[in-house]
Write an enzyme that holds these catalytic residues in place. Structure first.
Site, mmCIF file in Angstrom:
data_model
loop_
_atom_site.group_PDB
_atom_site.id
_atom_site.type_symbol
_atom_site.label_atom_id
_atom_site.label_comp_id
_atom_site.label_asym_id
_atom_site.label_seq_id
_atom_site.Cartn_x
_atom_site.Cartn_y
_atom_site.Cartn_z
ATOM 1 N N GLU A 74 0.722 -1.111 0.093
ATOM 2 C CA GLU A 74 0.057 0.047 0.063
ATOM 3 C C GLU A 74 0.908 1.200 -0.101
ATOM 4 O O GLU A 74 1.858 1.213 0.704
ATOM 5 C CB GLU A 74 -0.784 0.014 1.289
ATOM 6 N N TYR A 116 -7.083 6.769 -0.528
ATOM 7 C CA TYR A 116 -7.689 7.981 -0.981
ATOM 8 C C TYR A 116 -8.212 8.932 0.126
ATOM 9 O O TYR A 116 -8.773 8.327 1.059
ATOM 10 C CB TYR A 116 -8.820 7.274 -1.891
ATOM 11 N N ALA A 118 -7.156 9.617 2.987
ATOM 12 C CA ALA A 118 -7.252 8.979 4.292
ATOM 13 C C ALA A 118 -7.007 10.342 5.362
ATOM 14 O O ALA A 118 -6.179 11.480 4.787
ATOM 15 C CB ALA A 118 -5.563 8.386 4.246
ATOM 16 N N ARG A 174 -15.993 3.670 3.459
ATOM 17 C CA ARG A 174 -16.956 4.846 3.959
ATOM 18 C C ARG A 174 -15.944 5.962 4.018
ATOM 19 O O ARG A 174 -16.124 7.160 3.756
ATOM 20 C CB ARG A 174 -17.624 4.390 4.974
ATOM 21 N N GLY A 175 -14.519 5.735 4.679
ATOM 22 C CA GLY A 175 -13.852 6.801 5.135
ATOM 23 C C GLY A 175 -14.391 7.482 6.476
ATOM 24 O O GLY A 175 -15.331 6.982 7.064
ATOM 25 N N ASP A 176 -13.731 8.260 6.830
ATOM 26 C CA ASP A 176 -14.093 9.094 8.062
ATOM 27 C C ASP A 176 -14.084 10.771 7.819
ATOM 28 O O ASP A 176 -13.208 11.234 7.136
ATOM 29 C CB ASP A 176 -12.914 8.915 9.259
ATOM 30 N N TYR A 212 -12.246 -5.732 9.972
ATOM 31 C CA TYR A 212 -11.759 -5.129 11.138
ATOM 32 C C TYR A 212 -11.533 -6.403 12.014
ATOM 33 O O TYR A 212 -12.594 -6.828 12.713
ATOM 34 C CB TYR A 212 -12.359 -4.141 11.595
ATOM 35 N N LYS A 232 -22.017 -5.859 3.089
ATOM 36 C CA LYS A 232 -21.090 -5.483 2.222
ATOM 37 C C LYS A 232 -20.796 -6.713 1.067
ATOM 38 O O LYS A 232 -20.627 -6.327 -0.027
ATOM 39 C CB LYS A 232 -19.791 -4.953 2.910
ATOM 40 N N GLN A 279 3.969 6.951 16.050
ATOM 41 C CA GLN A 279 3.156 6.831 15.168
ATOM 42 C C GLN A 279 2.168 5.528 15.465
ATOM 43 O O GLN A 279 0.795 5.818 15.194
ATOM 44 C CB GLN A 279 3.783 6.535 13.851
HETATM 45 P P1 FAD Z 1 -18.164 0.723 6.880
HETATM 46 O O1 FAD Z 1 -18.061 -0.767 6.460
HETATM 47 O O2 FAD Z 1 -19.270 1.805 6.240
HETATM 48 O O3 FAD Z 1 -18.385 0.629 8.388
HETATM 49 C C1 FAD Z 1 -18.077 1.538 9.203
HETATM 50 C C2 FAD Z 1 -18.787 1.332 10.503
HETATM 51 O O4 FAD Z 1 -20.254 1.478 10.430
HETATM 52 C C3 FAD Z 1 -18.454 -0.089 11.335
HETATM 53 O O5 FAD Z 1 -18.551 -0.123 12.528
HETATM 54 C C4 FAD Z 1 -19.866 -0.832 10.613
HETATM 55 O O6 FAD Z 1 -20.043 -1.931 11.288
HETATM 56 C C5 FAD Z 1 -20.853 0.221 10.761
HETATM 57 N N1 FAD Z 1 -21.700 -0.300 9.390
HETATM 58 C C6 FAD Z 1 -21.517 -0.553 8.365
HETATM 59 N N2 FAD Z 1 -22.685 -0.732 7.593
HETATM 60 C C7 FAD Z 1 -23.793 -0.320 8.502
HETATM 61 C C8 FAD Z 1 -25.253 -0.123 8.451
HETATM 62 N N3 FAD Z 1 -25.831 -0.681 7.016
HETATM 63 N N4 FAD Z 1 -25.780 0.218 9.482
HETATM 64 C C9 FAD Z 1 -25.201 0.378 10.629
HETATM 65 N N5 FAD Z 1 -23.801 0.478 10.755
HETATM 66 C C10 FAD Z 1 -23.251 0.003 9.687
HETATM 67 N N6 FAD Z 1 -9.833 5.646 5.007
HETATM 68 C C11 FAD Z 1 -9.471 6.513 4.239
HETATM 69 O O7 FAD Z 1 -9.962 7.718 4.301
HETATM 70 N N7 FAD Z 1 -8.867 6.293 2.804
HETATM 71 C C12 FAD Z 1 -8.401 5.174 2.627
HETATM 72 O O8 FAD Z 1 -7.667 4.936 1.406
HETATM 73 C C13 FAD Z 1 -8.472 4.011 3.436
HETATM 74 N N8 FAD Z 1 -8.110 2.796 3.377
HETATM 75 C C14 FAD Z 1 -8.304 1.622 4.250
HETATM 76 C C15 FAD Z 1 -7.884 0.432 3.867
HETATM 77 C C16 FAD Z 1 -8.056 -0.568 4.653
HETATM 78 C C17 FAD Z 1 -7.692 -1.958 4.401
HETATM 79 C C18 FAD Z 1 -8.644 -0.184 6.244
HETATM 80 C C19 FAD Z 1 -8.791 -1.612 6.954
HETATM 81 C C20 FAD Z 1 -9.372 0.855 6.237
HETATM 82 C C21 FAD Z 1 -8.810 1.982 5.452
HETATM 83 N N9 FAD Z 1 -9.547 3.282 5.659
HETATM 84 C C22 FAD Z 1 -9.134 4.344 4.801
HETATM 85 C C23 FAD Z 1 -10.015 3.568 7.001
HETATM 86 C C24 FAD Z 1 -11.877 3.607 6.769
HETATM 87 O O9 FAD Z 1 -12.218 4.525 5.982
HETATM 88 C C25 FAD Z 1 -12.234 3.673 8.100
HETATM 89 O O10 FAD Z 1 -11.920 2.535 8.953
HETATM 90 C C26 FAD Z 1 -13.718 4.148 8.202
HETATM 91 O O11 FAD Z 1 -14.115 4.259 9.679
HETATM 92 C C27 FAD Z 1 -14.580 2.831 7.990
HETATM 93 O O12 FAD Z 1 -14.627 2.703 6.540
HETATM 94 P P2 FAD Z 1 -15.476 1.262 6.126
HETATM 95 O O13 FAD Z 1 -15.383 1.253 4.808
HETATM 96 O O14 FAD Z 1 -14.767 -0.074 6.830
HETATM 97 O O15 FAD Z 1 -16.919 1.632 6.620
#
Ligand code: FAD
Length: 356
Positions: A74, A116, A118, A174-176, A212, A232, A279
């Site tokens: 990555e 993307y 991040a 989803r991102g944060d 996770y 998902k 970090q």
């Molecule tokens: P989701 O799958 O939407 O989950 C987020 C939370 O919501 C979880 O607690 C889940 O249980 C809950 N949830 C999901 N669906 C529902 C539903 N239908 N109803 C209620 N609750 C629900 N961040 C970046 O900004 N850029 C990146 O490039 C990036 N790369 C990453 C790569 C990896 C391998 C990982 C593990 C994380 C990465 N992240 C990145 C961080 C990620 O964006 C965050 O962890 C974010 O908080 C969650 O994204 P997600 O896609 O897992 O979200």
């Protein structure tokens, strides 16, 4: 629980996909047999052909179908700089990232993923440019895409850009939201990653998602997080990549759990070689990742000495990868933190295993 056997003094517990062990049951097993290894029957097929697949393929789903071992990396793009006065620095940072990518492609990974936005930074255009550069060098790119701050139109633009740059693989996230952004001021087109996956499924891209092993920090119960993960996958994911973890038993236990929920897509294990103690402490507190005592001792002892920490971090990551491969987890993703020399050191350490 399935059969068990003692090999090399370590208890191996065989679990088949139909079994649904509770977290409590896993904890009891690990308490009884602290060194127990979960040998996942589902994953044994992946060990049949142990060669690393470094041949350039368009879609990662095709690569995973070959059941060959994969080692991927990555990288993250530089942050976008908005002020005109900063453009020279922005160009320098971009050029540096390109050099990083070129060194990484030389190591012949199965693919390179590009993050993307991040942590809420705006790096979006660079994700597509860097992914495109990876493809132009003969590598395979996986472009990350987050949706929480985006409108449908913005996502459509991103997809068009990726398609016209011949990128075939997207990690749907989803991102944060950045801390200083008011949730009400952002578009409300996408709430969770599943919304993005549903929107992208008809587009024909190969889609991955995040998972996770210790549960997403917002989920109170791992079971709920896995339920959402299943949604998902059912919405159309081809594979999953895990959050970093430092205790392989956590991954083995998680894999058994998600398989028992009927999640059968390939799971790529995310490994972070730690070379910076400050970090990693920050990342662990943000992501809820556990530092096991053995690793915490390393961080506490060597954290202030960069050379020692780098050696110990590379050794620890190498050991994790060898243990994963030994236990049939054949898809490994290394969070390189844009340090090709770290990726190179690990590839050299596992060179014999890859070549065998
Ligand atoms: P989701 O799958 O939407 O989950 C987020 C939370 O919501 C979880 O607690 C889940 O249980 C809950 N949830 C999901 N669906 C529902 C539903 N239908 N109803 C209620 N609750 C629900 N961040 C970046 O900004 N850029 C990146 O490039 C990036 N790369 C990453 C790569 C990896 C391998 C990982 C593990 C994380 C990465 N992240 C990145 C961080 C990620 O964006 C965050 O962890 C974010 O908080 C969650 O994204 P997600 O896609 O897992 O979200």
């Amino acid at each position: 629980m399935g059969e068990s056997a003692i090999l090399n003094g370590v208890k191996h517990i065989l679990i088949d996909e139909a079994q649904d062990l509770s977290l409590l049951q896993h904890r009891i097993i690990l308490t009884m047999f602290p060194k127990a290894k979960y040998t996942l029957l589902l994953d044994t097929n992946q060990a049949i052909n142990p060669e690393i697949n470094s041949v350039s393929v368009e879609k990662l789903s095709e690569l995973y179908n070959t059941k060959k071992r994969t080692i991927s990396f990555e990288v993250f793009p530089p942050k976008k700089r908005d002020y005109p006065a900063d453009q020279a620095i922005a160009q320098e940072e971009f050029d540096h990232t390109i050099r990083v990518v070129e060194e990484l492609v030389d190591l012949k990974p199965s693919f390179i993923s590009v993050t993307y936005g991040a942590s809420g930074g705006s790096t979006d255009e660079n994700t597509c440019k860097i992914s495109s550069h990876i493809e132009s060098l003969g590598g395979t790119a996986l472009a990350h895409l987050t949706c929480i701050s985006s409108s449908r139109d913005k996502i459509a633009d991103e997809i068009n850009a990726l398609r016209s740059n011949k990128i075939e693989n997207i990690l749907c996230l989803r991102g944060d939201l950045p801390r200083d952004v008011n949730a009400d001021s952002k578009p409300h087109d996408f709430t969770h990653a599943v919304d993005l996956i549903k929107a992208l499924r008809p587009s024909g891209f190969c889609l991955g998602g995040a998972c996770y092993p210790e549960g997403h920090p917002e989920s109170v119960h791992l079971r709920d997080d896995i339920r959402h993960l299943k949604e998902k996958v059912d919405a159309g994911l081809d594979f999953l990549t895990t959050q970093m973890f430092f205790d392989n038993n956590i991954l083995y236990s998680y894999l058994a759990k998600i398989r028992s929920f009927g999640i059968n897509v390939p799971v790529v294990a995310g490994i972070m070689p730690v070379i910076n103690a400050k970090q990693i402490k920050r990342i662990c507190s943000l992501t809820g990742t556990t530092l096991p005592p053995r690793f915490r001792a390393i961080v506490d002892r060597f954290g202030e000495k960069s050379l020692s920490m780098a050696s110990a971090g590379i050794a620890y990551a190498t050991e994790q990868i060898i243990d994963l491969i030994a236990n049939g987890v054949d898809n490994i993703h290394i969070y390189t933190m844009n340090r090709p020399e770290i990726a190179r050191a690990i590839m050299e350490n596992i060179g014999g295993i890859i070549a065998d």
